[in-house]
Write a protein that holds these residues in place. Structure first.
Motif, PDB file in Angstrom:
ATOM      1  N   PRO A  61       1.038  -1.070   0.028  1.00 46.45           N
ATOM      2  CA  PRO A  61       0.124   0.012   0.014  1.00 46.45           C
ATOM      3  C   PRO A  61       0.914   1.292   0.068  1.00 46.45           C
ATOM      4  CG  PRO A  61      -0.540  -1.505   2.032  1.00 46.45           C
ATOM      5  CD  PRO A  61       0.685  -1.886   1.375  1.00 46.45           C
ATOM      6  N   ALA A  62       0.523   2.345  -0.804  1.00 44.91           N
ATOM      7  CA  ALA A  62       1.229   3.438  -0.857  1.00 44.91           C
ATOM      8  C   ALA A  62       1.509   3.920   0.468  1.00 44.91           C
ATOM      9  CB  ALA A  62       0.656   4.418  -1.725  1.00 44.91           C
ATOM     10  N   SER A  63       0.462   3.892   1.292  1.00 44.13           N
ATOM     11  CA  SER A  63       0.723   4.502   2.616  1.00 44.13           C
ATOM     12  C   SER A  63       1.795   4.117   3.557  1.00 44.13           C
ATOM     13  CB  SER A  63      -0.695   4.265   3.565  1.00 44.13           C
ATOM     14  OG  SER A  63      -0.787   2.866   3.798  1.00 44.13           O
ATOM     15  N   TRP A  64       2.439   2.898   3.147  1.00 45.80           N
ATOM     16  CA  TRP A  64       3.518   2.537   3.957  1.00 45.80           C
ATOM     17  C   TRP A  64       4.777   3.127   3.581  1.00 45.80           C
ATOM     18  CZ3 TRP A  64       3.500  -3.799   3.361  1.00 45.80           C
ATOM     19  CH2 TRP A  64       2.613  -4.141   4.285  1.00 45.80           C
ATOM     20  N   TYR A  65       4.734   3.878   2.463  1.00 44.03           N
ATOM     21  CA  TYR A  65       5.939   4.754   2.220  1.00 44.03           C
ATOM     22  C   TYR A  65       5.777   5.948   2.029  1.00 44.03           C
ATOM     23  CZ  TYR A  65       4.878   2.876  -2.526  1.00 44.03           C
ATOM     24  OH  TYR A  65       4.255   2.388  -3.829  1.00 44.03           O
ATOM     25  N   GLU A  66       4.788   6.743   2.334  1.00 46.03           N
ATOM     26  CA  GLU A  66       4.331   7.903   1.798  1.00 46.03           C
ATOM     27  C   GLU A  66       5.117   9.174   2.511  1.00 46.03           C
ATOM     28  OE1 GLU A  66      -0.015   8.120   2.739  1.00 46.03           O
ATOM     29  OE2 GLU A  66       0.431   7.910   4.919  1.00 46.03           O
ATOM     30  N   THR A  67       5.537   8.795   3.578  1.00 41.56           N
ATOM     31  CA  THR A  67       6.241   9.793   4.141  1.00 41.56           C
ATOM     32  C   THR A  67       7.742   9.323   4.352  1.00 41.56           C
ATOM     33  OG1 THR A  67       6.181   9.029   6.505  1.00 41.56           O
ATOM     34  CG2 THR A  67       4.321  10.639   5.665  1.00 41.56           C
ATOM     35  N   PRO A  68       8.822  10.200   4.440  1.00 37.95           N
ATOM     36  CA  PRO A  68      10.306   9.726   4.653  1.00 37.95           C
ATOM     37  C   PRO A  68      10.355   8.630   5.775  1.00 37.95           C
ATOM     38  CG  PRO A  68      10.274  12.090   4.291  1.00 37.95           C
ATOM     39  CD  PRO A  68       8.735  11.637   4.396  1.00 37.95           C
ATOM     40  N   ARG A  70       8.163   6.917   7.242  1.00 38.19           N
ATOM     41  CA  ARG A  70       7.726   5.562   6.977  1.00 38.19           C
ATOM     42  C   ARG A  70       8.288   4.745   5.970  1.00 38.19           C
ATOM     43  NH1 ARG A  70       1.322   4.885   7.025  1.00 38.19           N
ATOM     44  NH2 ARG A  70       0.923   5.585   8.999  1.00 38.19           N
ATOM     45  N   LYS A  71       8.788   5.332   4.914  1.00 37.99           N
ATOM     46  CA  LYS A  71       9.594   4.526   3.793  1.00 37.99           C
ATOM     47  C   LYS A  71      11.043   4.207   4.354  1.00 37.99           C
ATOM     48  CE  LYS A  71      12.278   6.230   0.002  1.00 37.99           C
ATOM     49  NZ  LYS A  71      12.551   5.042  -0.874  1.00 37.99           N
ATOM     50  N   GLN A  72      11.332   4.717   5.230  1.00 41.55           N
ATOM     51  CA  GLN A  72      12.673   4.412   5.983  1.00 41.55           C
ATOM     52  C   GLN A  72      12.506   3.230   6.649  1.00 41.55           C
ATOM     53  OE1 GLN A  72      14.469   7.368   8.159  1.00 41.55           O
ATOM     54  NE2 GLN A  72      14.922   6.272   9.905  1.00 41.55           N
ATOM     55  N   ALA A  73      11.292   3.469   7.711  1.00 47.00           N
ATOM     56  CA  ALA A  73      10.928   2.213   8.492  1.00 47.00           C
ATOM     57  C   ALA A  73      10.503   1.105   7.850  1.00 47.00           C
ATOM     58  CB  ALA A  73       9.789   2.599   9.400  1.00 47.00           C
ATOM     59  N   LEU A  74       9.846   1.292   6.584  1.00 46.75           N
ATOM     60  CA  LEU A  74       9.429   0.058   5.930  1.00 46.75           C
ATOM     61  C   LEU A  74      10.661  -0.687   5.494  1.00 46.75           C
ATOM     62  CD1 LEU A  74       7.350  -1.670   4.390  1.00 46.75           C
ATOM     63  CD2 LEU A  74       7.370  -0.055   2.754  1.00 46.75           C
ATOM     64  N   GLU A  75      11.784   0.166   4.805  1.00 53.07           N
ATOM     65  CA  GLU A  75      12.865  -0.604   4.290  1.00 53.07           C
ATOM     66  C   GLU A  75      13.854  -1.252   5.479  1.00 53.07           C
ATOM     67  OE1 GLU A  75      13.606   2.842   0.756  1.00 53.07           O
ATOM     68  OE2 GLU A  75      14.675   3.189   2.506  1.00 53.07           O
ATOM     69  N   ASP A 163       1.927  -9.756   1.452  1.00 55.23           N
ATOM     70  CA  ASP A 163       1.088 -10.670   2.232  1.00 55.23           C
ATOM     71  C   ASP A 163       1.931 -11.636   2.989  1.00 55.23           C
ATOM     72  OD1 ASP A 163      -1.343  -9.776   1.245  1.00 55.23           O
ATOM     73  OD2 ASP A 163      -1.256 -10.880  -0.700  1.00 55.23           O
ATOM     74  N   SER A 164       3.295 -11.716   2.800  1.00 57.55           N
ATOM     75  CA  SER A 164       4.064 -12.766   3.481  1.00 57.55           C
ATOM     76  C   SER A 164       5.030 -12.018   4.557  1.00 57.55           C
ATOM     77  CB  SER A 164       5.102 -13.605   2.781  1.00 57.55           C
ATOM     78  OG  SER A 164       5.671 -12.687   1.424  1.00 57.55           O
ATOM     79  N   ILE A 165       4.910 -10.756   4.632  1.00 60.03           N
ATOM     80  CA  ILE A 165       5.915  -9.986   5.587  1.00 60.03           C
ATOM     81  C   ILE A 165       5.193  -9.453   6.784  1.00 60.03           C
ATOM     82  CG2 ILE A 165       7.681  -9.085   3.973  1.00 60.03           C
ATOM     83  CD1 ILE A 165       6.431  -6.400   4.175  1.00 60.03           C
ATOM     84  N   VAL A 170       3.933  -4.540  10.028  1.00 60.52           N
ATOM     85  CA  VAL A 170       4.170  -3.398   9.338  1.00 60.52           C
ATOM     86  C   VAL A 170       3.211  -2.192   9.780  1.00 60.52           C
ATOM     87  CG1 VAL A 170       4.645  -2.521   7.079  1.00 60.52           C
ATOM     88  CG2 VAL A 170       5.167  -4.740   7.465  1.00 60.52           C
ATOM     89  N   GLU A 171       2.058  -2.527   9.847  1.00 64.48           N
ATOM     90  CA  GLU A 171       1.238  -1.592  10.250  1.00 64.48           C
ATOM     91  C   GLU A 171       1.553  -0.865  11.558  1.00 64.48           C
ATOM     92  OE1 GLU A 171      -1.362  -0.137   8.482  1.00 64.48           O
ATOM     93  OE2 GLU A 171      -1.700  -1.286   6.827  1.00 64.48           O
ATOM     94  N   GLU A 172       1.762  -1.672  12.582  1.00 62.08           N
ATOM     95  CA  GLU A 172       2.148  -1.487  13.880  1.00 62.08           C
ATOM     96  C   GLU A 172       3.412  -0.519  13.745  1.00 62.08           C
ATOM     97  OE1 GLU A 172       0.981  -1.567  17.067  1.00 62.08           O
ATOM     98  OE2 GLU A 172      -0.856  -2.129  15.673  1.00 62.08           O
TER      99      GLU A 172
END
Ligand code: ADP
Ligand code: MG
Length: 567
Positions: A61-68, A70-75, A163-165, A170-172
């Motif tokens: 979902p784009a919301s997972w990396y929409e802010t710097p 969040r992007k950093q946290a997702l990576e 779906d597998s990560i 990730v939402e948390e």
């Protein structure tokens, strides 16, 4: 994939160098494989590959990396998943050297910008190192095929698509970093220093582990009522905890009552931490610097005259240089260098300070005249530092009440819990009059920006350039070794590697009349624009094992380079 299989079967049993033939790009059903660099032999540094899954497969979902943030946290999250999976059940090929090794740069307790994984609108990319399997020095083509064409695609499937990560995880994580960001904004809007949430677990498992201490004897943090604030966060209830305001804060209390543990948590609070760390809501302004004594370090033309004057033999302290600093001169240097980089808060612990730098009591003032003592103690400078330069200080000091006079806030640690005792400390200070004389003069003094000479940085070792991290606290830069053991806010060896590369870039820019701070800021502007990949010699390919250091730690490394020359 078919083409890769063909090459592997052709080079099976040949000399290891034949592996070079697989360098290139390959299309797999769900991802693209880039083999960027093939190691020269089974014992050499492993090969570097990237797997790139398009968002049409990954479906983030784009919301997972929409802010710097969040992007950093997702990576970071993806790097963790990969590091865990490859560490736990790595492909095991019997063979020589690094045969069968698969690895991704593993993050620690902090969430840092790192190069191990990249997410954007188009794709998810993971940078992986692998040891191509060999028997002796011969290519094990079949094993390599199993590794790259069976094992790797399974790993990509398990560790990459949304779906597998662990979507919930990730939402948390997203909520956590949003909240951390909100607390950082709260501090910076007020110009405050730090926040420590109630319920935080500050002590660590051991002196060599950064994991939280567990068990029934752990005392969770609880703010003193007078210092408690409530911070509104985007997710969940407001978070309550202790706010440390700007100014001079003293942490006192008996030995072993948790003073250093609190300060250490504040030092690390310049970074965000993962859920479960215990310090996830311990937040310190980004540019707070821990300073300590560090005798033996080299110093190159630093203006330490606010603290040190009239050295024997008339030695210059406006442009002070030494190959072997003392405790007090090294601590003065560390402070002045931090100010040169713009630090807005100093964190100082009695355990790692030079006593004669921190205090000089009335009796000693009487016996050793000011003219005979080169050091102006920190106690006489700390208020000027705040009032003239807006640089706050948080000091752990169990051994001297002299600082009661200059403190804005006094926190007492008692059995691992903080109590505010500012009022009591002021009363003691008034009733027990102090016969000290102020020695600090009218003003703090100058912080001098230094212009670096282009000759400072020689990255060559023999004919080739060689820069690398040798562990968390050591950098090899050409033929010199930079000792970073006094740089306590460095937390990840991938940061150390990045510092080594950044120093190389600074070396290429130095010499044009630019100051240390300007040079560092230039490199950070590039990083800001193009990502941390730009500092890697493998940029565009596989810069997969770097994490972003702060500018303060880069400066600290440059300052400790024994070949540094200031014009
Ligand atoms: P001080 O600096 O006051 O002498 P330290 O901060 O070094 O004390 O702490 C002493 C010991 O107590 C350390 O081993 C530390 O891990 C432990 N400790 C610190 N804080 C806590 C806490 N909140 N709960 C349990 N143990 C703690
Ligand atoms: Mg201590």
């Amino acid at each position: 994939m078919k083409r890769l299989k063909q090459i592997l079967s052709r080079i099976d049993g040949k000399g290891y160098k034949a592996y070079k033939d697989i360098q290139g790009e390959y299309r797999f059903p769900r991802f693209q494989l880039m083999i960027d660099y093939v190691q020269g032999d089974p014992f050499a540094a492993p090969s570097r590959i990237r797997v790139r899954m398009p968002q049409s497969e990954a479906k983030y979902p784009a919301s997972w990396y929409e802010t710097p943030r969040r992007k950093q946290a997702l990576e970071d999250w993806i790097a963790r998943v990969w590091a865990e999976k490859t560490g736990r059940y790595s492909f095991r090929a019997k063979g020589t050297g690094k045969s069968g090794l698969i690895g991704v740069d593993r993050p620690g307790q902090e969430i840092l910008p790192r190069t191990a994984a990249v997410v954007n609108d188009q794709f998810v990319e993971v940078r992986v190192t692998i040891g191509l399997p060999a028997q002796g020095r011969r290519v094990l083509g079949r094993k390599a095929e199993e590794m790259l064409c069976d094992y790797l695609p399974r790993l990509v499937d398990e560790a990459t698509p949304a779906d597998s990560i662990d979507r919930d995880g990730v939402e948390e994580r997203m909520k956590l970093v949003d909240n951390q960001g909100a607390i950082r904004r709260f501090l910076s809007e007020r110009g405050w220093i730090a926040f420590v949430a109630n319920g935080s677990v500050l002590p660590r498992e051991s002196g060599i582990s950064d994991r939280p201490l567990r068990g029934k004897n752990v005392v969770q943090f609880q703010a003193p009522k007078s210092m408690e604030v409530s911070v509104d966060v985007p997710h969940g209830d407001p978070i309550r905890g202790m706010a440390i305001q700007d100014g001079i804060t003293l942490i006192i209390g008996g030995g072993y009552h948790g003073k250093s543990t609190l300060l250490n948590a504040l030092e690390r609070g310049v970074y965000d931490h993962i859920a479960g760390d215990g310090r996830e809501y311990v937040i310190t302004i980004d540019d707070a610097v821990k300073v300590r004594a560090e005798d033996g370090r080299r110093v190159e033309k630093v203006n330490i005259s606010p603290f040190i004057n009239n050295l024997p033999f008339g030695r210059d302290t406006v442009r002070f240089s030494t190959e072997d600093a003392s405790g007090s001169t090294s601590q003065a240097t560390n402070i002045m260098e931090s100010l040169e980089m713009g630090a807005s808060c100093l964190l100082i612990d009695e355990d790692t300070s030079a006593t004669n730098f921190m205090i000089r009591d009335g009796r000693m003032q009487r016996l050793v005249a000011k003219g005979k003592e080169p050091i102006t103690p920190f106690i006489d400078k700390v208020r000027q530092l705040y009032e003239e330069r807006e640089t706050s200080s948080v000091l752990v000091l169990g051994g001297s009440g002299d600082y009661f006079d200059v403190a804005d806030t006094v926190i007492m640690m008692d059995e691992y819990l903080p109590y505010e005792v500012t009022q009591e400390a002021k009363e003691v200070a008034q009733s027990q009059s102090n016969d000290r004389t102020q020695e600090g003069g009218e003003h703090f003094g100058d912080v001098t920006a230094r212009v670096l000479s282009g000759k400072s940085f020689d990255a060559r070792k023999g004919k080739k350039e060689k820069v690398d991290a040798k562990g968390l606290h050591s950098i090899q830069f050409g033929t010199s070794t930079v000792d970073l053991s006094g740089v306590e806010q460095l937390v990840d060896v991938s940061q150390t590697r990045a510092i080594a590369e950044i120093m190389r870039l600074i070396g290429k820019k130095a010499g044009g009349g630019k100051t240390l701070r300007q040079l560092i800021e230039e490199v950070y502007q590039e990083i800001e624009g193009k990502g941390l990949d730009v500092v890697s010699p493998f940029r565009g390919q596989h810069p997969g094992d770097l994490a972003l250091p702060r500018q303060q730690e880069v400066a600290a490394a440059v300052n400790r380079l024994r070949t540094l020359r200031v014009d």
